[in-house]
Design a protein around this motif. Structure first.
Motif: not given
Ligand code: HQG
Length: 181
Positions: A63-64, A66, A127, A132, A165, A167
């Motif tokens: 979901e992230k 990673r 974020s 988020t 991703n 971040v």
């Protein structure tokens, strides 16, 4: 593979690819990559046997987001969040005007004094949006969202990076760039 097994695999991957590769005898390269073949071998040898297909499913659907493969999917790494000494090799990027950080009330007095500092990770994580940041903060309690004057920090010479991703990463956020709620 069931969802709960995939979840267990994903958590274990975070553990070995970010924090404790030596727990299963892995040695990450300087940018955090490990051969997929070796990873599968070591997982099998340590009671976490899985298949390439299951691994690919986790990489694609986490979901992230990673984890990432290299182009020919022979290597894998975590895209951010490490505590082991690697350099992800991201290039400096120009951040958006404002970024967000989700935390909890009990850290606020320290953050007001010292700014955001990276704790056990390599960077302070920021974020792109409030939603988020709220999820990040909610891992520890009722989230408190801080607004970060990212463009101003950048104009003052502070470097930013953005992980694969999405971040945003920086070394430290001094208190003068933080808007407290
Ligand atoms: C706080 C998860 C006291 C900071 C998330 C945070 C994110 C201070 C905690 C990613 C402080 C560090 C990162 C200071 C910061 N004094 N406390 N000076 N400066 N803090 O986990 O940002 O699931 O290292 O507010 O979704 O919470 O791992 O950072 O509460 O993206 O993929 O110290 O981890 O992603 O905690 O989370 P963390 P974080 P993953």
């Amino acid at each position: 593979m069931s969802n709960s097994k995939r979840d267990t695999l994903s958590r274990f991957l975070s553990y070995v690819l970010r924090h404790k590769p030596d727990a299963i005898g892995l040695s990450l390269d300087g940018q955090g990559w490990i051969s997929v073949e070796i990873l599968l071998e070591k997982l099998a040898a340590h009671n976490h046997a899985t298949t390439f297909a299951a691994l690919a499913h986790v990489v694609k659907n986490n979901e992230k987001q990673r984890f990432a493969f290299n182009a020919d999917r022979t290597m894998i790494r975590a895209s951010q969040g490490h505590s082991v000494g690697i350099d992800l090799g991201y290039s400096p990027r120009i951040p958006p005007k404002v970024l967000f950080h989700g935390t909890v009330a009990r850290f606020l007095s320290d953050i007001q004094r010292l700014g955001l500092t990276k704790q056990r990770r390599h960077h302070v994580h920021l974020s792109l949006d409030r939603k988020t940041a709220a999820k990040v903060g909610a891992r520890r309690g009722t989230p408190v969202i801080l607004e970060i004057a990212a463009a101003k920090m950048h104009a003052d010479g502070i470097e930013f990076f953005c992980s694969e991703n999405d971040v945003w990463l920086t070394d430290r956020v001094p208190p003068c760039y933080i808007v407290f709620p």
